[in-house]
Design a protein around this motif. Structure first.
Motif: not given
Length: 90
Positions: A6, A29, A32, A68-74
């Motif tokens: 993150g 980011d 996406k 810059e990874v969020l849980p949903e990105d993982k």
């Protein structure tokens, strides 16, 4: 081995470099937003172009890590890695 963090992209790039993991670290980011990395993967914050879904899979497979990874990105990253037959542990 791929790093998923993150942390900000610059921190992730430096951490991966110091650990000898490579410097092809991509900001989630940027990915996406439908952008594709430049040929020089040392700094993933540069300009990007339109990105097809298959291209995103290729980028995930080729990258040394993600920042810059969020849980949903993982979930997407892990899904692509597992679909390619890689073993994923966190």
């Amino acid at each position: 081995v791929k790093m998923i963090t993150g942390d900000h992209t610059a921190i992730a790039i430096e951490t991966a470099r110091r650990l000898g993991m490579g410097t092809s670290i991509h900001s989630v980011d940027a990915m996406k937003s439908g952008q594709q990395p430049e040929i020089d993967h040392k700094n993933s914050s540069g300009p990007y172009k339109n990105l097809a879904p298959d291209d995103l899979d290729d980028i995930i497979l080729a990258a040394d890590g993600f920042a810059e990874v969020l849980p949903e990105d993982k979930f997407k990253i892990v899904e692509v890695l597992q679909a390619s037959g890689q073993i994923v542990g966190m």
